[in-house]
Structure formats: structure tokens, C-alpha cells
Design an enzyme around this catalytic site. Structure first.
Site, PDB file in Angstrom:
ATOM      1  N   ARG A 104       0.869  -1.195   0.000  1.00 54.42           N
ATOM      2  CA  ARG A 104       0.000   0.000   0.000  1.00 54.42           C
ATOM      3  C   ARG A 104       0.895   1.231   0.000  1.00 54.42           C
ATOM      4  O   ARG A 104       1.705   1.419   0.901  1.00 54.42           O
ATOM      5  CB  ARG A 104      -0.900   0.014   1.233  1.00 54.42           C
ATOM      6  CG  ARG A 104      -1.559   1.359   1.479  1.00 54.42           C
ATOM      7  CD  ARG A 104      -2.590   1.338   2.567  1.00 54.42           C
ATOM      8  NE  ARG A 104      -3.789   0.624   2.162  1.00 54.42           N
ATOM      9  CZ  ARG A 104      -4.981   0.747   2.754  1.00 54.42           C
ATOM     10  NH1 ARG A 104      -5.135   1.570   3.767  1.00 54.42           N
ATOM     11  NH2 ARG A 104      -6.014   0.067   2.328  1.00 54.42           N
ATOM     12  N   HIS A 131      -7.801   0.545  -5.995  1.00 49.24           N
ATOM     13  CA  HIS A 131      -7.939  -0.244  -4.756  1.00 49.24           C
ATOM     14  C   HIS A 131      -8.570  -1.602  -5.101  1.00 49.24           C
ATOM     15  O   HIS A 131      -9.686  -1.909  -4.702  1.00 49.24           O
ATOM     16  CB  HIS A 131      -8.799   0.528  -3.754  1.00 49.24           C
ATOM     17  CG  HIS A 131      -8.667   0.061  -2.338  1.00 49.24           C
ATOM     18  ND1 HIS A 131      -7.818  -0.956  -1.945  1.00 49.24           N
ATOM     19  CD2 HIS A 131      -9.297   0.472  -1.191  1.00 49.24           C
ATOM     20  CE1 HIS A 131      -7.920  -1.139  -0.638  1.00 49.24           C
ATOM     21  NE2 HIS A 131      -8.808  -0.294  -0.155  1.00 49.24           N
ATOM     22  N   GLN A 134     -10.125  -4.113  -2.414  1.00 46.64           N
ATOM     23  CA  GLN A 134     -11.387  -3.626  -1.828  1.00 46.64           C
ATOM     24  C   GLN A 134     -12.577  -4.087  -2.671  1.00 46.64           C
ATOM     25  O   GLN A 134     -13.602  -4.535  -2.161  1.00 46.64           O
ATOM     26  CB  GLN A 134     -11.357  -2.089  -1.768  1.00 46.64           C
ATOM     27  CG  GLN A 134     -12.646  -1.475  -1.237  1.00 46.64           C
ATOM     28  CD  GLN A 134     -12.890  -1.788   0.217  1.00 46.64           C
ATOM     29  OE1 GLN A 134     -12.016  -1.593   1.042  1.00 46.64           O
ATOM     30  NE2 GLN A 134     -14.078  -2.278   0.564  1.00 46.64           N
ATOM     31  N   ASP A 228     -17.426   6.851  -0.208  1.00 47.34           N
ATOM     32  CA  ASP A 228     -16.081   6.771   0.393  1.00 47.34           C
ATOM     33  C   ASP A 228     -15.785   8.144   0.994  1.00 47.34           C
ATOM     34  O   ASP A 228     -16.475   9.131   0.701  1.00 47.34           O
ATOM     35  CB  ASP A 228     -15.065   6.392  -0.709  1.00 47.34           C
ATOM     36  CG  ASP A 228     -13.643   6.221  -0.186  1.00 47.34           C
ATOM     37  OD1 ASP A 228     -13.461   6.042   1.042  1.00 47.34           O
ATOM     38  OD2 ASP A 228     -12.700   6.261  -1.006  1.00 47.34           O
ATOM     39  N   CYS A 269     -16.392   1.590   1.946  1.00 47.71           N
ATOM     40  CA  CYS A 269     -15.169   0.796   2.157  1.00 47.71           C
ATOM     41  C   CYS A 269     -14.593   1.007   3.541  1.00 47.71           C
ATOM     42  O   CYS A 269     -13.828   0.167   4.014  1.00 47.71           O
ATOM     43  CB  CYS A 269     -14.143   1.110   1.072  1.00 47.71           C
ATOM     44  SG  CYS A 269     -13.709   2.850   0.980  1.00 47.71           S
ATOM     45  N   ARG A 297     -13.034  -8.368   3.478  1.00 48.10           N
ATOM     46  CA  ARG A 297     -11.654  -8.020   3.116  1.00 48.10           C
ATOM     47  C   ARG A 297     -10.740  -9.209   3.392  1.00 48.10           C
ATOM     48  O   ARG A 297      -9.824  -9.489   2.659  1.00 48.10           O
ATOM     49  CB  ARG A 297     -11.168  -6.782   3.905  1.00 48.10           C
ATOM     50  CG  ARG A 297     -11.931  -5.490   3.669  1.00 48.10           C
ATOM     51  CD  ARG A 297     -11.975  -5.079   2.223  1.00 48.10           C
ATOM     52  NE  ARG A 297     -10.672  -5.104   1.595  1.00 48.10           N
ATOM     53  CZ  ARG A 297      -9.701  -4.201   1.794  1.00 48.10           C
ATOM     54  NH1 ARG A 297      -9.910  -3.161   2.556  1.00 48.10           N
ATOM     55  NH2 ARG A 297      -8.532  -4.307   1.177  1.00 48.10           N
TER      56      ARG A 297
HETATM   57  N1  NVA Z   1     -10.113   6.728  -0.842  1.00 44.63           N
HETATM   58  C1  NVA Z   1      -9.610   6.347   0.467  1.00 44.63           C
HETATM   59  C2  NVA Z   1      -9.847   4.906   0.695  1.00 44.63           C
HETATM   60  C3  NVA Z   1      -9.449   4.414   2.062  1.00 44.63           C
HETATM   61  C4  NVA Z   1      -9.649   2.945   2.223  1.00 44.63           C
HETATM   62  C5  NVA Z   1      -8.135   6.689   0.555  1.00 44.63           C
HETATM   63  O1  NVA Z   1      -7.407   6.465  -0.412  1.00 44.63           O
HETATM   64  O2  NVA Z   1      -7.706   7.176   1.612  1.00 44.63           O
HETATM   65  N1   CP Z   2     -11.054  -0.026   3.264  1.00 45.24           N
HETATM   66  C1   CP Z   2      -9.739  -0.002   3.578  1.00 45.24           C
HETATM   67  O1   CP Z   2      -8.856  -0.177   2.736  1.00 45.24           O
HETATM   68  O2   CP Z   2      -9.511   0.241   4.892  1.00 45.24           O
HETATM   69  P1   CP Z   2      -8.109   0.485   5.595  1.00 45.24           P
HETATM   70  O3   CP Z   2      -7.583   1.805   5.099  1.00 45.24           O
HETATM   71  O4   CP Z   2      -8.425   0.508   7.065  1.00 45.24           O
HETATM   72  O5   CP Z   2      -7.175  -0.622   5.234  1.00 45.24           O
END
Ligand code: NVA
Ligand code: CP
Length: 317
Positions: A104, A131, A134, A228, A269, A297
Site C-alpha cells: 500500500r 484499490h 477492496q 467513500d 469501504c 476483506r
Molecule cells: N479513498 C480512500 C480509501 C481508504 C480505504 C483513501 O485512499 O484514503
Molecule cells: N477499506 C480499507 O482499505 O480500509 P483500511 O484503510 O483501514 O485498510
């Protein structure tokens, strides 16, 4: 010549057949998490993150443990990569110690480079652009609620045209769904290259893709309303006030949900900001499936690790 998918770098890497296989296995892992507890026996999987995570980290670590493997969590600021070691050298070292890498980070190009340089499978666990893991959990949750026949159903994402919106468009296009994304126009709309890519996939799959600015029209008759956070990790704080004001009409409220179909579900999410992208009455209300979605997940990452490390996925090429 048959091809084999080595990495999951983008949602677009997966074919419909890959997704069906991953979801079928994930459904089995949901009821019996230890059914393949020798799959990663005596193996380690690295999880490298330069952004925060609650669900993805927990899901990944527990999925690896359920497959009999050992997770090794690597914080970006603790690796030599933070002091200038190259991505390529880091990928070679991880490949020497681990059987897969879950990553990530911010730039999609860094994940692409890890995929090119690592000899083991690399899984994108969120970038600024996408993502994919997800969406596997999301689609399993959708399938649990509506079954495999999604004809006549409308699946709507509401809010910021971000990484999750991209994954929603591409996954829905691949699965042949009627996908709608409702965002403000301009800066917060999905990237036009993403919409073009979704339409290209839709031309083959029979999906219908709509990108709208009218949120009420978008959710009318919808089976799914998904949202989101409005400020994603890495978004510029200097945009906050302008973005919050542009997105205000896109908050998912009971009034908006009242326009949806009688069996509609609300998805997110997570993490959620009650009072911003969604009201507490909706996310904590009877149509919300967010906890089941979060649980999946683990089941879907477990399935992905299982099939990717066995070389079962074919990809799109
Ligand atoms: N769009 C959000 C998703 C978090 C799971 C981000 O990238 O922070
Ligand atoms: N939905 C998701 O990716 O959550 P986290 O940022 O907690 O991993």
C-alpha cells in the site's frame, strides 16, 4: 499459449473468470477460514505500507495466518527505501525472503515497478489510483445480497472521483453491471482516462457506464449506494474547504436512500466520517452492509493469496 497473472497491480488486471473464481473461493473461506491452512505453510508474505490501514492490514495478516503462513509487516519509514535504496533492489530482497508482497503506497508507478522487479506475486493494497482488493470484498458482498444475476440492477457510487471510484468503474465494467458514478464536475470527477477504460471494457462485457453530476437522478431506483471518504490519504489539505463544499450535496442521507429500490443496500469501504459523506442514520441503519463488507476483506484477500500463489489466475492478456 495460456497466460498466467503474476501480480494484481490494478483492478483491470482481473478477467471476469478470475473474479468469479476468487469470489467462489472467498465464499468458502467465509464459512471455513482454515480450509486451506497448508497453502502457505512454511512461507512468509511481506506487507509493505507507507499509508495508514486498519482493515487491509488486519485482513492481510489474518488471511496469511489462516493459510498457514507468516506475515512480515514492513513500515515504509523503517526500510532502507526511505533512505534512498531503490525499489528494484528492495523488490529483489523481498523476493529472496518472502513468497508474495502486499503493498500500500501513494504512486501507482511504484507498485508497477515492484511488480516488474519482484519475482514473487505483488498485490496492490491501495494506491492513489486504485484499490483492487477492496472491490473483491465489495463484489462478494453484492453477490451475497443479490445473487449472480444482476441484470436490471443499478450500482451507484456517490462522492469523490477517487481511487475507489476508479476501482468501482473498472470492476463493474468487467462484471457487465450497470454502473453509475455521481460526483461533482471538474476536479473531483473521475479521470477521463478511467472512464474511457471502463467504457472500452463495457463494450465487450455488456456493462453500462454512466458518470453523472445529478446525485438524485443517479440513486433513483439504485440497488447499491456506495460512498467513500471525501479526503483520501495523500489529498492536499489546501483543497479541503473547496472539496467539502463541492461534495456537500453528495452526502448519503435517508432522503437520498428513500429514492433507491426497496431492497437497496448501503456500502462504504471505511473508514467513514459520519456527517460528511454519509449520515449516521444511513451507515448505522438497516440497509447498511458495511460490517459484512469489511469482514470480506479477509475472505477475499485469503482467496487472492491462495489463487495467485498457485498461478490459477489468467488475467486479461
Ligand atoms: N479513498 C480512500 C480509501 C481508504 C480505504 C483513501 O485512499 O484514503
Ligand atoms: N477499506 C480499507 O482499505 O480500509 P483500511 O484503510 O483501514 O485498510
Amino acid at each position: 499459449m495460456s497466460t498466467k497473472l503474476k501480480d494484481l497491480l490494478r483492478t483491470a488486471d482481473l478477467s471476469k473468470a478470475d473474479i468469479e473464481l476468487l469470489l467462489d473461493t472467498a465464499a468458502k473461506f467465509a464459512s471455513k477460514p482454515l480450509r486451506s491452512k497448508k497453502a502457505l505453510s512454511k512461507k512468509t508474505v511481506a506487507i509493505y505500507m507507507t499509508k495508514s490501514s486498519t482493515r487491509t492490514r488486519l485482513a492481510s495478516e489474518t488471511a496469511i495466518a489462516h493459510l498457514g503462513g507468516t506475515p512480515v509487516f514492513l513500515r515504509g519509514d523503517e526500510l532502507q527505501i526511505g533512505r534512498g535504496e531503490t525499489i528494484s533492489d528492495t523488490a529483489k530482497i523481498i523476493s529472496g525472503f518472502c513468497s508474495a508482497l502486499i503493498v500500500r503506497t501513494f504512486a501507482q508507478s511504484d507498485v508497477d515497478e515492484l511488480g516488474r522487479c519482484a519475482s514473487v506475486p505483488v498485490i496492490n493494497a491501495l494506491t492513489d489510483d486504485d484499490h483492487p482488493t477492496q472491490l473483491l470484498a465489495d463484489w462478494l458482498t453484492i453477490r451475497e445480497n443479490f445473487g449472480k444475476n444482476i441484470s436490471g440492477r443499478k450500482f451507484v457510487y456517490v462522492g469523490d472521483g477517487n481511487n475507489v471510484a476508479t476501482a468501482w468503474l473498472i470492476m463493474g465494467a468487467t462484471m457487465g453491471a450497470h454502473i453509475v458514478v455521481a460526483t461533482p464536475g471538474g476536479k473531483w470527477a473521475p479521470n477521463s482516462s478511467v472512464v474511457d477504460a471502463a467504457n472500452k471494457i463495457a463494450n465487450k462485457s455488456g456493462a453500462k457506464i454512466e458518470v453523472l453530476n445529478d446525485v438524485k437522478a443517479a440513486v433513483t431506483g439504485a440497488s447499491v449506494v456506495y460512498t467513500d471518504v471525501w479526503m483520501s490519504m495523500g489529498d492536499s489539505e489546501s483543497d479541503r474547504a473547496e472539496k467539502m463544499s463541492a461534495l456537500k450535496p453528495f452526502m448519503v442521507t435517508p432522503e437520498l436512500m428513500a429514492l433507491t429500490s426497496s431492497d437497496s443496500i448501503f456500502m462504504h469501504c471505511l473508514p467513514a466520517h459520519r456527517g460528511e459523506e454519509v449520515s449516521a442514520e444511513v451507515i448505522d441503519g438497516p440497509r447498511s452492509v458495511v460490517w459484512r463488507q469489511a469482514f470480506h476483506r479477509r475472505t477475499t484477500i485469503q482467496s487472492l493469496l491462495y489463487h495467485l500463489t498457485r498461478g490459477d489466475l489468467k488475467g486479461n492478456n
